[in-house]
Design a protein around this motif. Structure first.
Motif, PDB file in Angstrom:
ATOM      1  N   GLY A 185     -96.906  -5.055  42.587  1.00 47.64           N
ATOM      2  CA  GLY A 185     -96.832  -5.925  41.416  1.00 47.64           C
ATOM      3  C   GLY A 185     -95.395  -6.309  41.132  1.00 47.64           C
ATOM      4  N   PRO A 186     -95.195  -7.245  40.226  1.00 48.45           N
ATOM      5  CA  PRO A 186     -93.828  -7.647  39.880  1.00 48.45           C
ATOM      6  C   PRO A 186     -93.091  -6.513  39.177  1.00 48.45           C
ATOM      7  N   MET A 187     -91.787  -6.492  39.354  1.00 44.98           N
ATOM      8  CA  MET A 187     -90.981  -5.458  38.721  1.00 44.98           C
ATOM      9  C   MET A 187     -90.875  -5.732  37.226  1.00 44.98           C
ATOM     10  N   SER A 188     -90.858  -4.655  36.456  1.00 47.28           N
ATOM     11  CA  SER A 188     -90.707  -4.805  35.009  1.00 47.28           C
ATOM     12  C   SER A 188     -89.242  -5.122  34.690  1.00 47.28           C
ATOM     13  N   ARG A 189     -89.021  -5.521  33.477  1.00 46.64           N
ATOM     14  CA  ARG A 189     -87.647  -5.843  33.059  1.00 46.64           C
ATOM     15  C   ARG A 189     -86.746  -4.613  33.172  1.00 46.64           C
ATOM     16  N   ARG A 190     -87.278  -3.456  32.807  1.00 45.54           N
ATOM     17  CA  ARG A 190     -86.502  -2.210  32.895  1.00 45.54           C
ATOM     18  C   ARG A 190     -86.146  -1.896  34.345  1.00 45.54           C
ATOM     19  N   GLN A 191     -87.091  -2.101  35.267  1.00 46.13           N
ATOM     20  CA  GLN A 191     -86.827  -1.847  36.681  1.00 46.13           C
ATOM     21  C   GLN A 191     -85.776  -2.808  37.234  1.00 46.13           C
ATOM     22  N   ARG A 192     -85.859  -4.083  36.852  1.00 47.17           N
ATOM     23  CA  ARG A 192     -84.861  -5.060  37.316  1.00 47.17           C
ATOM     24  C   ARG A 192     -83.476  -4.716  36.781  1.00 47.17           C
ATOM     25  N   THR A 193     -83.411  -4.326  35.499  1.00 44.92           N
ATOM     26  CA  THR A 193     -82.122  -3.956  34.902  1.00 44.92           C
ATOM     27  C   THR A 193     -81.529  -2.752  35.605  1.00 44.92           C
ATOM     28  N   ARG A 194     -82.357  -1.760  35.873  1.00 47.10           N
ATOM     29  CA  ARG A 194     -81.882  -0.548  36.558  1.00 47.10           C
ATOM     30  C   ARG A 194     -81.394  -0.879  37.970  1.00 47.10           C
ATOM     31  N   ARG A 195     -82.157  -1.702  38.699  1.00 48.85           N
ATOM     32  CA  ARG A 195     -81.753  -2.096  40.055  1.00 48.85           C
ATOM     33  C   ARG A 195     -80.428  -2.848  40.035  1.00 48.85           C
ATOM     34  N   ASN A 196     -80.273  -3.772  39.086  1.00 50.72           N
ATOM     35  CA  ASN A 196     -79.027  -4.538  39.002  1.00 50.72           C
ATOM     36  C   ASN A 196     -77.841  -3.641  38.675  1.00 50.72           C
ATOM     37  N   ARG A 197     -78.033  -2.689  37.799  1.00 51.93           N
ATOM     38  CA  ARG A 197     -76.930  -1.769  37.448  1.00 51.93           C
ATOM     39  C   ARG A 197     -76.551  -0.876  38.618  1.00 51.93           C
ATOM     40  N   ILE A 198     -77.549  -0.403  39.348  1.00 50.67           N
ATOM     41  CA  ILE A 198     -77.260   0.444  40.512  1.00 50.67           C
ATOM     42  C   ILE A 198     -76.534  -0.365  41.582  1.00 50.67           C
ATOM     43  N   MET A 199     -76.964  -1.601  41.799  1.00 42.04           N
ATOM     44  CA  MET A 199     -76.289  -2.450  42.785  1.00 42.04           C
ATOM     45  C   MET A 199     -74.849  -2.746  42.360  1.00 42.04           C
ATOM     46  N   ALA A 200     -74.631  -3.005  41.070  1.00 38.88           N
ATOM     47  CA  ALA A 200     -73.270  -3.260  40.588  1.00 38.88           C
ATOM     48  C   ALA A 200     -72.396  -2.027  40.769  1.00 38.88           C
ATOM     49  N   LEU A 201     -72.943  -0.854  40.461  1.00 36.83           N
ATOM     50  CA  LEU A 201     -72.187   0.384  40.637  1.00 36.83           C
ATOM     51  C   LEU A 201     -71.868   0.618  42.115  1.00 36.83           C
ATOM     52  N   ALA A 202     -72.819   0.330  42.995  1.00 35.43           N
ATOM     53  CA  ALA A 202     -72.586   0.494  44.430  1.00 35.43           C
ATOM     54  C   ALA A 202     -71.483  -0.445  44.917  1.00 35.43           C
ATOM     55  N   VAL A 203     -71.463  -1.674  44.423  1.00 33.36           N
ATOM     56  CA  VAL A 203     -70.420  -2.628  44.802  1.00 33.36           C
ATOM     57  C   VAL A 203     -69.060  -2.155  44.309  1.00 33.36           C
ATOM     58  N   ILE A 204     -68.986  -1.676  43.072  1.00 38.28           N
ATOM     59  CA  ILE A 204     -67.717  -1.198  42.519  1.00 38.28           C
ATOM     60  C   ILE A 204     -67.199  -0.013  43.316  1.00 38.28           C
ATOM     61  N   VAL A 205     -68.070   0.928  43.636  1.00 39.16           N
ATOM     62  CA  VAL A 205     -67.652   2.107  44.410  1.00 39.16           C
ATOM     63  C   VAL A 205     -67.191   1.701  45.804  1.00 39.16           C
ATOM     64  N   THR A 206     -67.893   0.777  46.434  1.00 34.34           N
ATOM     65  CA  THR A 206     -67.519   0.325  47.775  1.00 34.34           C
ATOM     66  C   THR A 206     -66.169  -0.382  47.779  1.00 34.34           C
ATOM     67  N   VAL A 207     -65.950  -1.248  46.813  1.00 35.73           N
ATOM     68  CA  VAL A 207     -64.675  -1.966  46.731  1.00 35.73           C
ATOM     69  C   VAL A 207     -63.533  -0.990  46.453  1.00 35.73           C
ATOM     70  N   ALA A 208     -63.756  -0.036  45.562  1.00 34.71           N
ATOM     71  CA  ALA A 208     -62.715   0.946  45.251  1.00 34.71           C
ATOM     72  C   ALA A 208     -62.395   1.809  46.477  1.00 34.71           C
ATOM     73  N   ALA A 209     -63.426   2.216  47.193  1.00 29.15           N
ATOM     74  CA  ALA A 209     -63.202   3.046  48.379  1.00 29.15           C
ATOM     75  C   ALA A 209     -62.455   2.266  49.459  1.00 29.15           C
ATOM     76  N   SER A 210     -62.822   1.014  49.668  1.00 27.44           N
ATOM     77  CA  SER A 210     -62.133   0.229  50.695  1.00 27.44           C
ATOM     78  C   SER A 210     -60.684  -0.049  50.286  1.00 27.44           C
ATOM     79  N   ALA A 211     -60.452  -0.278  49.004  1.00 29.78           N
ATOM     80  CA  ALA A 211     -59.070  -0.476  48.544  1.00 29.78           C
ATOM     81  C   ALA A 211     -58.259   0.798  48.735  1.00 29.78           C
TER      82      ALA A 211
END
Length: 69
Positions: free
Chosen positions: A16-42
């Motif tokens: 089924g389609p993802m709920s708003r809470r699930q989409r928000t959680r996925r977006n936050r986890i992806m943003a955190l993963a991007v921040i950690v990756t950029v910081a580690a590469s820097a």
């Protein structure tokens, strides 16, 4: 809308389609993963830059701009 697809084990899986809470959680986890990756590469690039840079100029006046020459 509910979608079905063939699962690896051979049965049908309902998705089924993802709920708003699930989409928000996925977006936050992806943003955190991007921040950690950029910081580690820097950090890695800074580490290599510090290790490859010479400790000081080889001759006086090199490495710095001087207009009085």
């Amino acid at each position: 809308m509910i979608r079905t697809y063939q699962a690896e084990q051979g049965g049908l899986t309902f998705d089924g389609p993802m709920s708003r809470r699930q989409r928000t959680r996925r977006n936050r986890i992806m943003a955190l993963a991007v921040i950690v990756t950029v910081a580690a590469s820097a950090g890695v690039l800074q580490h290599f830059s510090d290790n490859l840079a010479p400790s000081g100029p080889a001759t006086p006046g090199t490495g710095a701009y001087s207009a009085a020459r």
